[in-house]
Design an enzyme around this catalytic site. Sequence first.
Site, PDB file in Angstrom:
ATOM      1  N   SER A 164       3.473  -2.306  10.395  1.00 47.28           N
ATOM      2  CA  SER A 164       4.920  -2.348  10.642  1.00 47.28           C
ATOM      3  C   SER A 164       5.573  -3.670  10.260  1.00 47.28           C
ATOM      4  CB  SER A 164       5.229  -1.977  12.098  1.00 47.28           C
ATOM      5  OG  SER A 164       4.851  -0.638  12.345  1.00 47.28           O
TER       6      SER A 164
ATOM      7  N   GLU B 265      -5.215  -5.118  10.717  1.00 44.65           N
ATOM      8  CA  GLU B 265      -4.208  -4.075  10.887  1.00 44.65           C
ATOM      9  C   GLU B 265      -4.501  -3.304  12.174  1.00 44.65           C
ATOM     10  OE1 GLU B 265      -2.327  -2.936   6.861  1.00 44.65           O
ATOM     11  OE2 GLU B 265      -4.061  -1.659   7.189  1.00 44.65           O
TER      12      GLU B 265
ATOM     13  N   ASN C  36       0.873  -1.182   0.000  1.00 44.26           N
ATOM     14  CA  ASN C  36       0.000   0.000   0.000  1.00 44.26           C
ATOM     15  C   ASN C  36       0.905   1.226   0.000  1.00 44.26           C
ATOM     16  OD1 ASN C  36      -1.781   2.057   0.523  1.00 44.26           O
ATOM     17  ND2 ASN C  36      -2.296   1.390   2.609  1.00 44.26           N
TER      18      ASN C  36
ATOM     19  N   GLU D 223      -6.915   4.472   8.041  1.00 44.37           N
ATOM     20  CA  GLU D 223      -6.727   5.896   7.723  1.00 44.37           C
ATOM     21  C   GLU D 223      -7.980   6.463   7.055  1.00 44.37           C
ATOM     22  OE1 GLU D 223      -2.968   5.468   5.685  1.00 44.37           O
ATOM     23  OE2 GLU D 223      -2.036   4.962   7.599  1.00 44.37           O
TER      24      GLU D 223
ATOM     25  N   GLY E 116       2.608   2.076  10.822  1.00 46.11           N
ATOM     26  CA  GLY E 116       3.601   3.141  10.678  1.00 46.11           C
ATOM     27  C   GLY E 116       4.326   3.500  11.963  1.00 46.11           C
TER      28      GLY E 116
ATOM     29  N   HIS F  75      -9.515   0.896   5.128  1.00 45.43           N
ATOM     30  CA  HIS F  75      -8.227   1.108   5.817  1.00 45.43           C
ATOM     31  C   HIS F  75      -8.476   2.056   6.996  1.00 45.43           C
ATOM     32  CE1 HIS F  75      -4.142   2.413   6.626  1.00 45.43           C
ATOM     33  NE2 HIS F  75      -3.728   1.370   5.939  1.00 45.43           N
TER      34      HIS F  75
ATOM     35  N   LYS G 146       0.120   4.218  -0.272  1.00 48.66           N
ATOM     36  CA  LYS G 146      -0.562   5.398   0.303  1.00 48.66           C
ATOM     37  C   LYS G 146      -0.349   6.608  -0.606  1.00 48.66           C
ATOM     38  CE  LYS G 146      -0.001   3.373   4.820  1.00 48.66           C
ATOM     39  NZ  LYS G 146      -0.044   3.537   6.241  1.00 48.66           N
TER      40      LYS G 146
HETATM   41  C1  PEP Z   1      -0.767   0.100   6.227  1.00 50.39           C
HETATM   42  O1  PEP Z   1      -1.021   1.275   6.373  1.00 50.39           O
HETATM   43  O2  PEP Z   1      -1.541  -0.632   5.557  1.00 50.39           O
HETATM   44  C2  PEP Z   1       0.443  -0.409   6.847  1.00 50.39           C
HETATM   45  C3  PEP Z   1       0.476  -1.671   7.149  1.00 50.39           C
HETATM   46  O3  PEP Z   1       1.447   0.481   7.068  1.00 50.39           O
HETATM   47  P1  PEP Z   1       2.914   0.164   7.698  1.00 50.39           P
HETATM   48  O4  PEP Z   1       3.392  -1.123   7.090  1.00 50.39           O
HETATM   49  O5  PEP Z   1       3.743   1.320   7.293  1.00 50.39           O
HETATM   50  O6  PEP Z   1       2.722   0.033   9.154  1.00 50.39           O
END
Ligand code: PEP
Length: 251
Positions: free
Chosen positions: A214, A170, A12, A102, A176, A100, A14
């Site tokens: 992460s 997630e 992703n 976000e 992040g 997601h 983003k």
């Molecule tokens: C995400 O936002 O889908 C995600 C998993 O981000 P990160 O790997 O940067 O934590």
Amino acid sequence: MDNTPRPLIAGNWKMHGSNAFAAELAGSLSDKVSNAGHNSFDMLLCPPAPLMGSTLAAIGAASIALGGQDCHSAEQGAHTGDISAGMLADAGCSYVIVGHSERRADHGETDDVVMGKAAAAQTAGLAPIVCVGETLDQRDAGEAIEVVTSQVVGSVPDGSSAGTIVIAYEPVWAIGTGRTPTAVDIEKVHGAIRSAIDGVIGNPGQVRLLYGGSVKAGNAEEILALENVNGALVGGASLKAEEFWAIAQAC
Ligand code: PEP
């Protein structure tokens, strides 16, 4: 015989990148996938919509799928700034991320909204990747499993089956941040999701349950080996070809 679903390693991006960046990153991954010949995973890239053309061109004939980061629930209409699932399919996508955290946080998306998007994606022939996850407060209150399973049941359209939907767990607090749940906690939540989709999604044992939050080259092997973890949704680490490839190699 191993009957576990084939892992999906999804990146992703983003709101990152440019056409030049997309060409370089997707081109490098395309070379790696093609040179490796047989891969034991499916790879998916989800760039920002304006970068899809250059990403697809750089993927070329390599076995890498393209996905959107969101879609609208309507087929078309007066929704300035939004993208329909049909448009994503037309652009070459076969997946779309929906719900997601976000989007849930920035745009107030509820489970009902996410379900509408997932249904629109399926109608357009895309497999929605439905994201769910608890906040830190919810985890600290011991509510993680209840929150996550309720999001799953509330966001998955009726009539979904293993081939038409993917779920991504997630934890919001892991995205992040460099923090991840323990292996035991990831397995507990994934096991609870697997149970929760029994009777909700057809052929539940074959539904791909991704972990996201992460994931890096350094922790991918441990996470991807866990029971009921059938791949990863990767944010930051998907922006570097070597690291994303190393994650995929951990499958
Ligand atoms: C995400 O936002 O889908 C995600 C998993 O981000 P990160 O790997 O940067 O934590």
